[in-house]
Design an enzyme around this catalytic site. Structure first.
Site, PDB file in Angstrom:
ATOM      1  N   GLU A 167       0.888  -1.173   0.000  1.00  0.00           N
ATOM      2  CA  GLU A 167       0.000   0.000   0.000  1.00  0.00           C
ATOM      3  C   GLU A 167       0.917   1.212   0.000  1.00  0.00           C
ATOM      4  O   GLU A 167       1.488   1.565   1.039  1.00  0.00           O
ATOM      5  CB  GLU A 167      -0.886  -0.014   1.260  1.00  0.00           C
ATOM      6  CG  GLU A 167      -1.865  -1.180   1.324  1.00  0.00           C
ATOM      7  CD  GLU A 167      -3.068  -0.971   0.401  1.00  0.00           C
ATOM      8  OE1 GLU A 167      -3.310   0.167  -0.026  1.00  0.00           O
ATOM      9  OE2 GLU A 167      -3.754  -1.962   0.107  1.00  0.00           O
ATOM     10  N   CYS A 176      -2.140   9.559   2.515  1.00  0.00           N
ATOM     11  CA  CYS A 176      -1.699   9.022   1.224  1.00  0.00           C
ATOM     12  C   CYS A 176      -2.656   9.351   0.085  1.00  0.00           C
ATOM     13  O   CYS A 176      -2.248   9.431  -1.061  1.00  0.00           O
ATOM     14  CB  CYS A 176      -1.504   7.516   1.332  1.00  0.00           C
ATOM     15  SG  CYS A 176      -2.984   6.669   1.902  1.00  0.00           S
TER      16      CYS A 176
HETATM   17  P1  NAD Z   1       8.262   4.741   4.882  1.00  0.00           P
HETATM   18  O1  NAD Z   1       8.207   3.960   3.632  1.00  0.00           O
HETATM   19  O2  NAD Z   1       9.459   5.602   5.111  1.00  0.00           O
HETATM   20  O3  NAD Z   1       8.186   3.782   6.158  1.00  0.00           O
HETATM   21  C1  NAD Z   1       7.175   2.800   6.305  1.00  0.00           C
HETATM   22  C2  NAD Z   1       7.679   1.669   7.205  1.00  0.00           C
HETATM   23  O4  NAD Z   1       8.820   1.077   6.599  1.00  0.00           O
HETATM   24  C3  NAD Z   1       8.099   2.101   8.605  1.00  0.00           C
HETATM   25  O5  NAD Z   1       7.646   1.159   9.540  1.00  0.00           O
HETATM   26  C4  NAD Z   1       9.624   2.126   8.537  1.00  0.00           C
HETATM   27  O6  NAD Z   1      10.238   1.792   9.758  1.00  0.00           O
HETATM   28  C5  NAD Z   1       9.932   1.049   7.511  1.00  0.00           C
HETATM   29  N1  NAD Z   1      11.147   1.363   6.743  1.00  0.00           N
HETATM   30  C6  NAD Z   1      11.622   2.589   6.407  1.00  0.00           C
HETATM   31  N2  NAD Z   1      12.759   2.480   5.678  1.00  0.00           N
HETATM   32  C7  NAD Z   1      13.010   1.142   5.557  1.00  0.00           C
HETATM   33  C8  NAD Z   1      14.031   0.385   4.919  1.00  0.00           C
HETATM   34  N3  NAD Z   1      15.038   0.959   4.274  1.00  0.00           N
HETATM   35  N4  NAD Z   1      13.960  -0.953   5.006  1.00  0.00           N
HETATM   36  C9  NAD Z   1      12.957  -1.568   5.644  1.00  0.00           C
HETATM   37  N5  NAD Z   1      11.962  -0.895   6.277  1.00  0.00           N
HETATM   38  C10 NAD Z   1      11.984   0.452   6.231  1.00  0.00           C
HETATM   39  O7  NAD Z   1       6.922   5.600   4.931  1.00  0.00           O
HETATM   40  P2  NAD Z   1       6.462   6.658   5.984  1.00  0.00           P
HETATM   41  O8  NAD Z   1       7.298   7.884   5.849  1.00  0.00           O
HETATM   42  O9  NAD Z   1       6.336   6.029   7.321  1.00  0.00           O
HETATM   43  O10 NAD Z   1       4.966   6.959   5.456  1.00  0.00           O
HETATM   44  C11 NAD Z   1       4.706   7.807   4.396  1.00  0.00           C
HETATM   45  C12 NAD Z   1       4.485   7.067   3.091  1.00  0.00           C
HETATM   46  O11 NAD Z   1       3.511   6.055   3.261  1.00  0.00           O
HETATM   47  C13 NAD Z   1       3.932   7.970   2.000  1.00  0.00           C
HETATM   48  O12 NAD Z   1       4.549   7.685   0.773  1.00  0.00           O
HETATM   49  C14 NAD Z   1       2.456   7.618   1.961  1.00  0.00           C
HETATM   50  O13 NAD Z   1       1.808   7.905   0.749  1.00  0.00           O
HETATM   51  C15 NAD Z   1       2.507   6.158   2.256  1.00  0.00           C
HETATM   52  N6  NAD Z   1       1.228   5.681   2.773  1.00  0.00           N
HETATM   53  C16 NAD Z   1       0.456   4.869   2.001  1.00  0.00           C
HETATM   54  C17 NAD Z   1      -0.779   4.457   2.458  1.00  0.00           C
HETATM   55  C18 NAD Z   1      -1.681   3.552   1.650  1.00  0.00           C
HETATM   56  O14 NAD Z   1      -2.634   3.019   2.230  1.00  0.00           O
HETATM   57  N7  NAD Z   1      -1.438   3.352   0.378  1.00  0.00           N
HETATM   58  C19 NAD Z   1      -1.212   4.858   3.714  1.00  0.00           C
HETATM   59  C20 NAD Z   1      -0.397   5.693   4.457  1.00  0.00           C
HETATM   60  C21 NAD Z   1       0.829   6.085   3.991  1.00  0.00           C
END
Ligand code: NAD
Length: 464
Positions: free
Chosen positions: A212, A246
């Site tokens: 997602e 998002c």
């Molecule tokens: P992110 O991708 O930075 O982090 C998400 C999760 O991944 C966190 O738990 C984080 O600890 C982990 N993570 C981060 N870097 C990692 C890596 N290198 N390796 C493994 N795990 C890692 O996202 P965010 O900043 O927490 O959230 C914002 C993003 O999420 C935006 O792009 C937003 O659009 C998206 N989002 C999507 C939805 C949806 O339902 N489609 C909902 C909410 C947010």
């Protein structure tokens, strides 16, 4: 070196095989009931912890973090029996004597990785689907919302044995280690950049994924739209959670004949919905994201964007007021990015075809919004673009429509969440064919291929 989470993973796998792989629906519903009761009993606490993380007001927490979870559980109460029911399928003539069906079996040990922007909702929503499907789960909440993550850990430890469901908290290093384990399914919510990392790790074990992801959601306002109505809904959907959503509109594309009027209406709505006197102001989650947004705002203005409303910032509280920028061209850097904050750029257009062309030049969005009264324009946009979700004369509420699948397409996501669709992500649709013993019609075409059999094979091969 041995993975530090291997032991936990093994114990979940053993528990899954012993206790969960064919767990009755009633037992799963009972678990969902206890989750429901915990959330209801601790509603105040959930609001308080989320407030500590980014000062989000109680009403917004209720509407966006708690209510959708209660609705998701209710959906399972009403429909899980039916979703999980074995489905018989019809038998073609050539298979006469056999019968076929699809059974839904839980995939097994699953991993849920969640982001910070709706820290409760985006952990618990997929958890409800995983419990409904009968999986065991490791949850990795976001490290950027520690108060909510601690609360989720507490809730899970009070309700479940860690052999069934548990929480591991941690940053990138910890998540990288967890991702090495051979999960049966990974449900990831986050950015497309990290989505690729997750998919690459999953590929090593051929683990299935639901991704997602984020998106740059276009919002088109054509010459026939009701501008007051459009402005009300765009302002609500964009500035909810301070734009950290998002599916928030990322930019507006308005017909040039209506641009001035729409700008007036948007400003009017911001003043109504977010008056300066309002004390509950959702802040930007941390100084890194605050810095990213203020840099983006400065860059947008120095690249020709005109600040027409907002732009007030308070770095002590990571607060940025609802901001509108006009005179944006597709070359402006803000057009290329997922903004994920309270800045709304406005572009104008002459012909709808140019809007469609520009949308199709970029990655497929998670959401696309159309404000129009013209059936022809709505159809033209729908027929010539692609997005995970679309709302017409509305924004963001498609997330909460429990009967719709929620998710992106390609760059904005893979797989779908919510209700039946979430249940299916955590389930293996196992096909079963049962054949009779002895004579079967299929045996008539087994080798050796006599002339008669050759004719028969040719006949059945091309029959429509
Ligand atoms: P992110 O991708 O930075 O982090 C998400 C999760 O991944 C966190 O738990 C984080 O600890 C982990 N993570 C981060 N870097 C990692 C890596 N290198 N390796 C493994 N795990 C890692 O996202 P965010 O900043 O927490 O959230 C914002 C993003 O999420 C935006 O792009 C937003 O659009 C998206 N989002 C999507 C939805 C949806 O339902 N489609 C909902 C909410 C947010």
């Amino acid at each position: 070196m041995k993975n530090q989470f291997q032991h936990l993973f093994n114990s979940q796998q053993a528990y899954f095989l012993k206790e969960l792989s064919d767990s009755p629906i009633k037992k799963r519903l009972k678990k969902l009931k206890s989750l429901h009761n915990w959330i209801k009993k601790n509603e105040k606490l959930i609001c308080e912890e989320i407030y500590k993380d980014f000062e989000k007001g109680e009403e917004e927490v209720l509407l966006t973090e708690i209510k959708p979870m209660i609705d998701e559980i209710k959906q399972h109460y009403a429909h899980l029996e039916n979703w999980a029911e074995t489905k018989s399928v019809s038998t073609p003539l050539a298979f006469l004597g056999s019968s076929s069906k699809v059974i839904y079996e839980p995939k097994g040990v699953s991993l849920i990785i969640a982001p910070w922007n709706y820290p409760f909702n985006l952990c618990i929503g997929p958890l409800v689907s995983a419990i409904g499907a009968g999986c065991s789960v490791i949850i990795k909440p976001s490290e950027h919302t520690p108060n909510t993550s601690n609360l989720i850990e507490r809730m899970v430890s009070e309700l479940f044995d860690k052999k069934e469901i548990t929480v591991i908290q941690g940053d990138v290093e910890i998540t990288t280690e967890i991702l090495k384990l051979p999960f049966n399914h990974i449900f990831f919510t986050g950015s497309p950049k990290v989505g690729k990392i997750v998919m690459e790790a999953a590929a090593k074990n051929l683990t299935s994924v639901t991704l997602e992801l984020g998106g740059r959601n276009p919002t088109i306002v054509d010459e026939t739209a009701n501008l007051k109505d459009a402005a009300q809904k765009i302002v609500w959907g964009k500035f909810l959670n301070s734009g950290q959503t998002c599916i928030a509109p990322n930019y507006i594309y308005v017909h040039e004949s209506k641009a001035e009027k729409l700008q007036e209406k948007l400003i009017e709505q911001i003043e109504i919905q977010y008056p300066k006197s309002d004390k509950t102001k959702t802040k930007i989650v941390n100084s890194i994201h605050f810095g990213r947004l203020t840099d983006l705002l400065d860059k947008t203005i120095s690249s020709g964007g005109k600040l027409i409303h907002g732009g007030e910032r308070d770095e002590n509280f990571n607060f940025l007021s609802p901001t509108l920028i006009s005179d944006i061209s597709i070359e402006n850097p803000i057009f290329q990015e997922e903004i994920f904050g309270p800045i709304l750029p406005i572009l104008t257009y002459k012909k709808l075809e140019e809007v469609i062309e520009n949308i199709n030049k970029t990655e497929k969005p998670l959401a696309l919004y159309i404000f129009s009264k013209s059936r022809k324009n709505k159809q033209l946009i729908l027929n010539n673009t692609s997005s995970g979700t679309t709302a017409i004369n509305e924004t963001t509420i498609q997330f909460a429509q429990p009967h719709l699948p929620f998710g992106g397409v390609n760059h904005s996501g893979i797989g779908k969440a919510h209700g039946k669709y979430g249940f299916q992500e955590f389930s293996n649709q196992r096909s079963i064919l049962k054949q009779r013993v002895g004579f079967t019609t299929l045996k008539t075409i087994f080798p050796p291929y006599t002339n008669f059999k050759k004719k028969l094979i040719r006949f059945i091969s091309f029959r429509l």
